[in-house]
Write an enzyme that holds these catalytic residues in place. Structure first.
Site: not given
Length: 293
Positions: A171, A179, A188, A214
């Site tokens: 991850d 974010n 994204d 993720d």
């Protein structure tokens, strides 16, 4: 009347005879996943945006009120950005005005549509719905559902033949901060770009999938933990060595990687995931941006 047959011609039948195709958009990522929007060929453009009075309403805060428009001309369907805040993208590229091609992915803010042009609308739509059932709409790699089906088969094969089987799970380090600091559109983009970079290193007999958020997984049949760890290190370096760029902004990304090994007593994919997941947490606890077995 005897001897007389009545032939009812549907629009699809006529299109099959005339060669005329239908066009439509399917939302593959966003608030109405799987919804089909038929595109009618007339002189008026179709407006896409957040306003309730536009032709295609997208309930997504990253979409402008009047984001872009779709219009048909002699060449085909044109998509044109209307000065939106977050831009319109076709095939991953920001556009002002461009002709769409069959199968193009059209990104409007954080929502993604797939443009399809076909003579058999229903067949194409159901085919796309099936694809959505096994592929992730954002990254265009396999999803968790397909991963579990694939891994269950590989577990059975490894038990039957006594062959090696490894699982990599990784991850993004501090993804929430990406974010929060740069916005979800950047987040994204990182997910899509990371998937694209990784996919090029995965062989046909292996499986790469988005597991959740993720988190990503790679199933490695007939691969020992040592070889899986080396592969994991290759992926870790691949991600860390190049910055991710989006709309003039750059962000450095690292991943933590866990490697799990098949045991003969394993019956379910979740058991193999649990082993790899424990290794992932060891990598996190050691400081991130590393591989653990």
């Amino acid at each position: 009347m005897a001897g007389v047959q009545t032939l009812v011609m549907t629009r699809n039948h006529l299109d099959d005879m005339t060669g005329e195709a239908h066009e439509f958009m399917v939302m593959i990522y966003g608030p109405r996943i799987g919804h089909k929007f038929d595109l009618q060929r007339d002189e008026s453009p179709l407006i896409v945006g957040r306003d309730v009075d536009v032709d295609i309403t997208v309930d997504d805060d990253s979409v402008s009120r009047r984001h872009c428009q779709l219009q048909y001309d002699e060449h085909g369907w044109i998509v044109e950005d209307l000065g939106s805040t977050n831009g319109t993208y076709v095939a991953g590229q920001p556009i002002t005005r461009v002709l769409m091609r069959d199968g193009d992915l059209v990104k409007v803010g954080g929502t993604i549509f797939k443009f399809l042009s076909t003579r058999n609308v229903e067949a194409a739509y159901h085919e796309e719905i099936y694809r959505m059932a096994i592929y992730d709409g954002l990254t265009q790699i396999h999803n968790r559902r397909y991963f579990e089906e694939f891994t269950e088969r590989e577990l059975s094969r490894s038990r039957r033949h006594g062959s090696a089987l490894s699982l990599i799970i990784f991850d993004i380090d501090h993804f929430k901060e990406i974010n929060d600091q740069h916005g979800h559109l950047m987040g994204d983009h990182v997910l899509r770009e990371l998937a694209a970079r990784t996919r090029r290193r995965v062989r046909r007999e292996e499986l790469f999938a988005r597991y959740a958020g993720d988190e990503f997984v790679i199933v490695l049949p007939e691969t020992t933990p040592d070889n899986a760890k080396r592969f994991g290190e290759t992926l870790r370096a691949l991600i860390a060595d190049k910055v991710f760029s989006f709309e003039g902004r750059e962000v450095e990304v690292t991943v933590s990687v866990g490697v799990g090994q098949f045991r003969s007593d394993m019956r379910r994919p979740a058991e193999l995931v649990a082993v790899a997941d424990a290794a992932l947490y060891r990598a996190k606890n050691k400081g991130r941006n590393q591989v653990s077995v």
